[in-house]
Design a protein around this motif. Structure first.
Motif, PDB file in Angstrom:
ATOM      1  N   LEU A  56     -15.113 -39.269  34.797  1.00 57.83           N
ATOM      2  CA  LEU A  56     -16.267 -38.834  33.840  1.00 57.83           C
ATOM      3  C   LEU A  56     -16.076 -38.198  32.382  1.00 57.83           C
ATOM      4  O   LEU A  56     -15.245 -37.882  31.647  1.00 57.83           O
ATOM      5  CB  LEU A  56     -17.473 -37.510  34.673  1.00 57.83           C
ATOM      6  N   HIS A  57     -17.402 -38.313  31.542  1.00 54.14           N
ATOM      7  CA  HIS A  57     -17.253 -37.611  30.404  1.00 54.14           C
ATOM      8  C   HIS A  57     -17.047 -36.358  29.967  1.00 54.14           C
ATOM      9  O   HIS A  57     -17.446 -35.584  31.127  1.00 54.14           O
ATOM     10  CB  HIS A  57     -18.661 -38.072  29.134  1.00 54.14           C
ATOM     11  N   ARG A  58     -16.353 -35.184  29.085  1.00 54.90           N
ATOM     12  CA  ARG A  58     -15.823 -33.749  29.343  1.00 54.90           C
ATOM     13  C   ARG A  58     -17.412 -33.144  29.361  1.00 54.90           C
ATOM     14  O   ARG A  58     -17.445 -32.707  29.686  1.00 54.90           O
ATOM     15  CB  ARG A  58     -14.982 -33.565  28.154  1.00 54.90           C
ATOM     16  N   SER A  59     -18.708 -33.953  28.683  1.00 55.51           N
ATOM     17  CA  SER A  59     -19.697 -33.086  28.503  1.00 55.51           C
ATOM     18  C   SER A  59     -20.255 -33.033  29.705  1.00 55.51           C
ATOM     19  O   SER A  59     -20.555 -32.259  30.058  1.00 55.51           O
ATOM     20  CB  SER A  59     -20.341 -33.172  27.486  1.00 55.51           C
ATOM     21  N   THR A  60     -20.177 -34.359  30.160  1.00 58.34           N
ATOM     22  CA  THR A  60     -20.855 -34.530  31.646  1.00 58.34           C
ATOM     23  C   THR A  60     -20.325 -33.426  32.727  1.00 58.34           C
ATOM     24  O   THR A  60     -20.415 -32.921  33.785  1.00 58.34           O
ATOM     25  CB  THR A  60     -20.774 -35.786  32.086  1.00 58.34           C
ATOM     26  N   VAL A  61     -18.418 -33.929  32.253  1.00 59.44           N
ATOM     27  CA  VAL A  61     -17.902 -32.536  33.438  1.00 59.44           C
ATOM     28  C   VAL A  61     -17.964 -31.596  32.872  1.00 59.44           C
ATOM     29  O   VAL A  61     -17.790 -30.508  34.480  1.00 59.44           O
ATOM     30  CB  VAL A  61     -16.477 -32.835  33.583  1.00 59.44           C
ATOM     31  N   ARG A  62     -18.209 -30.314  31.920  1.00 58.27           N
ATOM     32  CA  ARG A  62     -18.718 -28.926  31.957  1.00 58.27           C
ATOM     33  C   ARG A  62     -20.573 -29.242  32.276  1.00 58.27           C
ATOM     34  O   ARG A  62     -19.792 -27.890  33.051  1.00 58.27           O
ATOM     35  CB  ARG A  62     -19.091 -29.318  30.590  1.00 58.27           C
ATOM     36  N   ALA A  63     -21.311 -30.166  32.022  1.00 57.66           N
ATOM     37  CA  ALA A  63     -22.737 -29.770  33.086  1.00 57.66           C
ATOM     38  C   ALA A  63     -22.060 -29.220  34.521  1.00 57.66           C
ATOM     39  O   ALA A  63     -23.308 -28.679  35.281  1.00 57.66           O
ATOM     40  CB  ALA A  63     -23.623 -30.444  32.783  1.00 57.66           C
ATOM     41  N   LEU A  64     -21.613 -30.185  35.140  1.00 54.88           N
ATOM     42  CA  LEU A  64     -21.319 -30.488  36.505  1.00 54.88           C
ATOM     43  C   LEU A  64     -20.703 -29.800  36.989  1.00 54.88           C
ATOM     44  O   LEU A  64     -21.540 -29.043  38.121  1.00 54.88           O
ATOM     45  CB  LEU A  64     -20.938 -31.823  36.959  1.00 54.88           C
ATOM     46  N   VAL A  65     -19.343 -28.507  36.192  1.00 56.88           N
ATOM     47  CA  VAL A  65     -18.940 -27.546  36.240  1.00 56.88           C
ATOM     48  C   VAL A  65     -19.540 -26.316  36.641  1.00 56.88           C
ATOM     49  O   VAL A  65     -20.121 -25.512  37.541  1.00 56.88           O
ATOM     50  CB  VAL A  65     -17.702 -27.203  35.851  1.00 56.88           C
ATOM     51  N   ALA A  66     -20.689 -26.023  35.922  1.00 54.79           N
ATOM     52  CA  ALA A  66     -21.518 -24.984  35.353  1.00 54.79           C
ATOM     53  C   ALA A  66     -22.766 -25.571  36.315  1.00 54.79           C
ATOM     54  O   ALA A  66     -22.849 -24.393  37.100  1.00 54.79           O
ATOM     55  CB  ALA A  66     -22.602 -25.098  34.081  1.00 54.79           C
ATOM     56  N   GLU A  67     -23.304 -26.203  37.016  1.00 55.25           N
ATOM     57  CA  GLU A  67     -24.022 -26.482  38.404  1.00 55.25           C
ATOM     58  C   GLU A  67     -23.806 -26.002  39.543  1.00 55.25           C
ATOM     59  O   GLU A  67     -24.211 -25.334  41.059  1.00 55.25           O
ATOM     60  CB  GLU A  67     -24.630 -27.845  37.974  1.00 55.25           C
ATOM     61  N   LEU A  68     -22.711 -26.338  39.479  1.00 55.83           N
ATOM     62  CA  LEU A  68     -21.673 -26.073  40.750  1.00 55.83           C
ATOM     63  C   LEU A  68     -21.236 -24.199  41.173  1.00 55.83           C
ATOM     64  O   LEU A  68     -21.227 -23.542  42.030  1.00 55.83           O
ATOM     65  CB  LEU A  68     -20.269 -26.807  41.437  1.00 55.83           C
ATOM     66  N   VAL A  69     -20.998 -23.762  39.694  1.00 57.22           N
ATOM     67  CA  VAL A  69     -21.016 -21.911  40.040  1.00 57.22           C
ATOM     68  C   VAL A  69     -22.310 -21.494  39.693  1.00 57.22           C
ATOM     69  O   VAL A  69     -22.061 -20.435  40.721  1.00 57.22           O
ATOM     70  CB  VAL A  69     -20.018 -22.439  38.320  1.00 57.22           C
ATOM     71  N   ARG A  70     -23.152 -21.903  39.499  1.00 58.74           N
ATOM     72  CA  ARG A  70     -24.362 -21.458  40.294  1.00 58.74           C
ATOM     73  C   ARG A  70     -25.000 -21.283  40.921  1.00 58.74           C
ATOM     74  O   ARG A  70     -25.353 -21.012  41.659  1.00 58.74           O
ATOM     75  CB  ARG A  70     -25.982 -22.046  38.708  1.00 58.74           C
ATOM     76  N   ALA A  71     -24.597 -22.881  41.528  1.00 56.93           N
ATOM     77  CA  ALA A  71     -24.741 -22.930  43.508  1.00 56.93           C
ATOM     78  C   ALA A  71     -23.932 -22.071  44.348  1.00 56.93           C
ATOM     79  O   ALA A  71     -23.967 -22.075  45.314  1.00 56.93           O
ATOM     80  CB  ALA A  71     -24.336 -23.917  43.850  1.00 56.93           C
ATOM     81  N   GLY A  72     -22.582 -21.228  43.833  1.00 58.88           N
ATOM     82  CA  GLY A  72     -21.970 -20.803  44.157  1.00 58.88           C
ATOM     83  C   GLY A  72     -20.771 -21.290  45.275  1.00 58.88           C
ATOM     84  O   GLY A  72     -20.077 -20.513  45.857  1.00 58.88           O
ATOM     85  N   ILE A  73     -20.400 -22.402  45.007  1.00 59.56           N
ATOM     86  CA  ILE A  73     -19.810 -23.220  45.568  1.00 59.56           C
ATOM     87  C   ILE A  73     -17.918 -23.513  45.039  1.00 59.56           C
ATOM     88  O   ILE A  73     -17.172 -23.198  45.776  1.00 59.56           O
ATOM     89  CB  ILE A  73     -20.286 -24.951  45.296  1.00 59.56           C
ATOM     90  N   VAL A  74     -18.274 -22.869  43.004  1.00 57.50           N
ATOM     91  CA  VAL A  74     -17.231 -23.202  42.585  1.00 57.50           C
ATOM     92  C   VAL A  74     -17.190 -21.708  41.416  1.00 57.50           C
ATOM     93  O   VAL A  74     -18.247 -21.432  41.531  1.00 57.50           O
ATOM     94  CB  VAL A  74     -16.743 -24.269  41.774  1.00 57.50           C
ATOM     95  N   THR A  75     -15.931 -21.485  41.278  1.00 61.05           N
ATOM     96  CA  THR A  75     -15.674 -20.191  39.898  1.00 61.05           C
ATOM     97  C   THR A  75     -14.945 -21.195  39.250  1.00 61.05           C
ATOM     98  O   THR A  75     -14.124 -21.470  39.020  1.00 61.05           O
ATOM     99  CB  THR A  75     -15.513 -18.994  40.593  1.00 61.05           C
ATOM    100  N   GLU A  76     -15.321 -20.356  37.837  1.00 60.17           N
ATOM    101  CA  GLU A  76     -14.150 -20.326  36.435  1.00 60.17           C
ATOM    102  C   GLU A  76     -13.329 -19.648  36.043  1.00 60.17           C
ATOM    103  O   GLU A  76     -13.958 -18.320  36.086  1.00 60.17           O
ATOM    104  CB  GLU A  76     -14.561 -21.025  35.551  1.00 60.17           C
ATOM    105  N   ASP A  77     -12.187 -19.467  36.198  1.00 61.11           N
ATOM    106  CA  ASP A  77     -11.773 -18.349  35.413  1.00 61.11           C
ATOM    107  C   ASP A  77     -10.956 -19.109  33.998  1.00 61.11           C
ATOM    108  O   ASP A  77     -10.170 -19.867  34.573  1.00 61.11           O
ATOM    109  CB  ASP A  77     -10.643 -17.497  36.260  1.00 61.11           C
ATOM    110  N   LEU A  78      -9.755 -17.617  33.604  1.00 59.47           N
ATOM    111  CA  LEU A  78      -9.323 -17.996  32.604  1.00 59.47           C
ATOM    112  C   LEU A  78      -7.745 -17.609  32.428  1.00 59.47           C
ATOM    113  O   LEU A  78      -8.089 -16.537  32.858  1.00 59.47           O
ATOM    114  CB  LEU A  78      -9.785 -17.769  30.455  1.00 59.47           C
TER     115      LEU A  78
END
Length: 403
Positions: A56-78
């Motif tokens: 997938l395109h990187r902007s698409t991945v960024r938007a999809l990850v954000a959606e999964l984060v909002r749903a509480g299924i995944v989280t992102e950390d640095l």
């Protein structure tokens, strides 16, 4: 080769017309599935990793990850700064919000676990049995395990690793000889008892999926799994992380491969099956009737001291296991043969020389890439595999409610 995600990305190719309506919803669902599947198989992936793995395109991945984060299924950390040039990429981790209760009834206990995405076992417990459990015993144990492991919070379902032939469509255990069960509607009974969706499969099928996706079979396309336990020897085959189970779901019964034409009668009605000649009970007896929990330490001491009677039984069992594995290689052409339970203990303490001698006589083409390894997931094996029975639906449609 990494097992291919079952739900591939469905982004339109360049120049394709923009999808609309339900097509857009389906496209979004499939792309979410592709991203979550990649996180599931490699927790801690960066967005760049996910872009590379899904296509997938990187902007698409960024938007999809954000959606999964909002749903509480995944989280992102640095990650902590490494001192290199540039900012570190955030890593995507599955949260513990997606939880599956797993059950494994055995002769001496019903084992339970709470499992999340990424093959993480969050908690485990067992209910002991004084005798081989009846279906009612297992139902009572299942209620107790649910109350102990998941007293609060939602479950996405229940996955059951059953020691017998299972009709995967109905959840019926067709036969579990060591438990004395025939035609037991285990799935429907558990669903009513637990008020949750239940999926049942053979325990060896669960084991091969776990090892293919997260353990010693990871990266191999064709994996054969053999486990030795109190109930005999279970076996299964996976291609790309998916069990190959035959027309009615009963394939992979390698424990009933003929290894000795004049061998002992087997409970299946035949003689000389692998599991009659290679048996944990016979092994424990040869070692002096030690408890099953002491099997591997005792094997280590026996191999070092080399007492003739016990060592002869160890080598006899490895010899018959080698006969079966030669057939497995000729028929199935696996890249990886994963051994679990007491079979793994035999190999860890005695080595693979006896097995290698038999595999050397397999057909040249079939044996070239075949490698015998021991299971990597240990006590988590069946819990991780049984959880996939439920998680495959979560992965296919991440934002569904599941009920």
């Amino acid at each position: 080769m990494t097992p291919r995600p079952p739900t591939p990305p469905a982004h339109p190719a360049g120049g394709a017309p923009d999808p609309s309506g339900s097509d857009r919803d389906d496209l979004r669902r499939r792309n979410l599935a592709a991203v979550l599947q990649a996180v599931h198989l490699r927790d801690g992936s960066t967005r760049a990793d996910l872009t590379r793995e899904t296509g997938l395109h990187r902007s698409t991945v960024r938007a999809l990850v954000a959606e999964l984060v909002r749903a509480g299924i995944v989280t992102e950390d640095l990650p902590a700064p490494s001192g290199g040039v540039g900012r570190p990429s955030p890593r995507v981790h599955a949260t513990d919000a997606t939880r599956v209760l797993t059950l494994h009834p055995e002769l001496d206990a019903t084992h339970g676990a709470l499992v999340g995405l990424g093959g993480r076992v969050l908690a485990r417990a067992r209910v002991p049995h004084d005798a081989p459990p009846t279906p009612d015993d297992v139902l009572a144990a299942a209620r107790e395990l649910r109350d102990r492991l998941a007293p609060t919070g939602p479950l996405r379902g229940v996955g059951v690793a059953a020691p017998g032939l299972v009709d995967r469509r109905t959840g019926h255990v067709v036969v579990a000889p060591h438990l004395g069960w025939r035609d037991v509607p285990l799935g429907p009974l558990l669903a009513a008892a637990l008020d949750a969706p239940v999926t049942v499969d053979n325990d060896a099928n669960c084991g091969v999926v776990a090892e293919a996706l997260f353990g010693a079979g990871r990266g191999a396309r064709a994996v054969v799994y053999l486990n030795g336990g109190a109930s005999g020897i279970g076996g299964s085959v996976a291609d790309g992380g998916t069990p190959t189970v035959g027309a009615h779901g009963f394939g992979g019964e390698i424990g009933h491969t003929l290894v000795r034409s004049d061998g002992r009668p087997c409970h299946c009605g035949a003689e000389g099956c692998l599991e009659t000649e290679v048996s944990r009970a016979r092994l424990l007896a040869a070692l002096g009737d030690v408890p099953a929990s002491e099997l591997e330490p005792t094997l280590t001491r026996v191999v070092a001291a080399r007492p003739s009677t016990a060592l002869a039984e160890i080598d006899r069992q490895l010899g018959y296991l080698g006969v079966a594995l030669r057939t497995v290689v000729n028929v199935l052409n696996p890249e990886r043969i994963v051994l679990g339970g007491f079979l793994a203990a035999l190999v860890r303490t005695r080595g693979t020389a006896a097995l290698d001698a038999h595999l050397a006589r397999a057909l040249p083409g079939a044996r070239e890439d075949a490698r015998v390894v021991t299971a990597a997931l240990g006590a988590d094996l069946l819990a991780v595999g049984a959880a996939q029975l439920v998680l495959r639906d979560v992965l296919a449609d991440p934002l569904s409610t599941g009920r």
